[in-house]
Design a protein around this motif. Sequence first.
Motif, mmCIF file in Angstrom:
data_model
loop_
_atom_site.group_PDB
_atom_site.id
_atom_site.type_symbol
_atom_site.label_atom_id
_atom_site.label_comp_id
_atom_site.label_asym_id
_atom_site.label_seq_id
_atom_site.Cartn_x
_atom_site.Cartn_y
_atom_site.Cartn_z
ATOM 1 N N UNK A 30 8.147 8.002 2.873
ATOM 2 C CA UNK A 30 6.863 8.023 3.577
ATOM 3 C C UNK A 30 6.273 9.436 3.550
ATOM 4 N N UNK A 31 4.965 9.507 3.410
ATOM 5 C CA UNK A 31 4.323 10.828 3.407
ATOM 6 C C UNK A 31 4.400 11.464 4.786
ATOM 7 N N UNK A 32 4.310 10.609 5.818
ATOM 8 C CA UNK A 32 4.426 11.089 7.196
ATOM 9 C C UNK A 32 5.512 10.268 7.876
ATOM 10 N N UNK B 220 -0.726 9.178 3.005
ATOM 11 C CA UNK B 220 -0.712 7.708 2.970
ATOM 12 C C UNK B 220 -1.952 7.129 3.651
ATOM 13 N N UNK B 221 -3.094 7.793 3.432
ATOM 14 C CA UNK B 221 -4.285 7.404 4.183
ATOM 15 C C UNK B 221 -5.111 6.317 3.506
ATOM 16 N N UNK C 59 0.815 -1.216 0.000
ATOM 17 C CA UNK C 59 0.000 0.000 0.000
ATOM 18 C C UNK C 59 0.846 1.263 0.000
ATOM 19 N N UNK C 60 2.077 1.180 0.489
ATOM 20 C CA UNK C 60 2.918 2.371 0.504
ATOM 21 C C UNK C 60 3.786 2.460 -0.752
ATOM 22 N N UNK D 151 -3.609 8.903 12.778
ATOM 23 C CA UNK D 151 -3.785 9.448 11.432
ATOM 24 C C UNK D 151 -4.987 8.817 10.704
ATOM 25 N N UNK D 152 -6.169 9.379 10.928
ATOM 26 C CA UNK D 152 -7.311 8.915 10.138
ATOM 27 C C UNK D 152 -7.233 9.514 8.733
#
Lengths: 389, 318
Positions: free
Chosen positions: A334-336, B199-200, A41-42, B152-153
Amino acid sequence: MTREKMGNILVWILIIGFGVWGFQGMVDRFANGHVNTAYGSYIPWGLWISAYIWLIGLSAGALMISVMTYVFNVKAVKKVGKMAFLVAIATLVGAMMSVGIDLGHPLRAFKLIYDPNLSSMMGWMAVLYSAYFVTLCIELYFAIRKEQVRGEKQKAIKKILVVLGIWSIPLAFAFHGGVGGVFANVIAKPYWHGPMLPVVFLAGAFLSGGALFCTVAYIWRPAQSKDEFLKMMIFLGKTTLALLILDEILELSEVYVGTFYSAFGEGHLWQQILFGHYWYVFWIVHILIGVLIPLFLLTAKAKSPGAVALAGLLIAGSFLAVRLNIVIPGMLDPELKGIADAWVNSKLTFSYLPSVMEWQALLFIVAVVMAVFMIGKKILPIYQTAGEE
Amino acid sequence: MSKEELSRVDENLTLETDESRRDFLDKFSKGIFGGLIAGGIVNALAPVQARADMDGSNLNFAEPFKPFDLPPAIPGEDVILRMMRDLQRALKKPIEQRHWNMVIDLRKCVGCDACSVSCAAENKLPPGVIYRPVIQQEIGSYPNVGHVTLPRPCMQCDEPPCVPVCPAQATWKRPDGIVIVDYDQCIGCRYCLNACPYDARTFDFGMEYIDGAADAPKVFLGKEKAGKYETEASYEYEKEWKREDDKSPIGNARKCHFCIPRIEKGMLPECVVTCIGRATYFGDGSDPDSLVAELIASPNAFRLKEEVGTHPSVYYIK
């Protein structure tokens, strides 16, 4: 044994080998879905998406050869137009298969043809590929038909081919520049985001497609006489060399700008590409095999058809590495910060190395591409020339 | 291909028997190309079907809310009760007049992961799919160190980058601000996963928790019993989703939807009610009397990655 016969045998051996071994990967894909793939998913896109842009680029490049034949009337490639259409169709089929197996619900993709979201560049792709496929088939039909008629009819068909050829120029720019746009539009990925990527995609497509055609034309020589054949190969070699230089200028510009300030933006991603775990993909597969050796062959051995064909094969084959180095590094960040450790699962990581089944499925697709070309070559009058009045 | 086109192709095929290969190819190609072009023209002329269902009515959200009794407000009551009253008030308004917001107080979050786990249980999330992970990080260097936790929703952005990239029009923003996915339309291309700057979104790979578990039916019942969870249906978007074969939601992009089935019934999202520190707040941000509206106005409220211009509906308090 003639070169063509040897080529046929070799390609059929590859088709059977890749087909048999690759079939296992396809079975895995359809029996187990995406479970055994290495992407997650990443890093949502992997080998199959890279192969898709590789194959669609080969198709766009082959199309440009046909444009040279029918629109610009380049004498050196006068007799390769039909073969170029066939290569374009075969690689397009492969590209669609590659993106098809990558989808979660491949059968639903057909609805994109009549009801796409036109705010999405990927939605546009469905429309453009459909138009491209239809255009290619019509062009191939008329290119074959042209050799079968004489007089006024032949002149009319020539005009149709010019119109279709002109139409296919913006189409090729749209669909392959558009693939670049699919990536360049993603604001969340600084490595992809920017106006350069569609241009880089186009240059790469014309280079890799032109290069592949050097090999195809060498083995199955549509040109009849020795003199004609030599002229064709030298022209194809020169074109490929020019495109190779253009592509490398663009790449150099990207590397220079990307690495200039490594503390911000995508600098560290370029560090990964150049000196990270998979450094050999860039330096060995791309630079050595795909650039330096072909550069030597296309300059020092420019008049040797065999050398030109080998250079073409090396460029076209190794271009998959270029595509991988565009697709994968863009998703490595990573986005976060810290999200990779927040919920642990094999599909929630930021590393990627294609799994065996991904390679198998890709080889199966390559086998299909070669089979489409070989069967098409066999049943269609690709070599037929009736002369012109 | 229409019946007419098929019969035309069929006719061409029949003719092939007594004509030369060249003539056959000629006619066959004409039939195919004619059919393709005709099909294209028909499609181009046909009115494009408008997605009138983009308010989510096709997903059975239209069922009217039936209010239930809540105790009157008293000083010192649990904030859950106030948020439920806020929720009831919001649900009485038309959908386009409410805007759901979430506020997470990072000073109260202890990083217990209760919200992540309860969310996974509520939505029957398989391995690899997570809607609300809690990011935990050590900051500083010894001896001046700290620990930050950040749930992180989905940010339910007002300018969601995931929506315009979807080639299949399978994801959109509801009038109340929630970005949803229509599992039956999603083709699983994962473009939205790449487009999300948080990345949600995660992809449902069809994995199961019992994958690889030991199986010995007569010796122990572990796998069989545990496997029951895998077959439980989830009720996201108020529809029953059974995980069987390769049917949706397997092969789809999935994301947090603020527990729509719960809020439509007047219940708070699962992560809000299970938060042991009462660090997560939920309500109608467009209602000036709601708790979330008050919290959003606090000077220490902020949103993630403001610079990308997504205007998230989730706020954090530091």
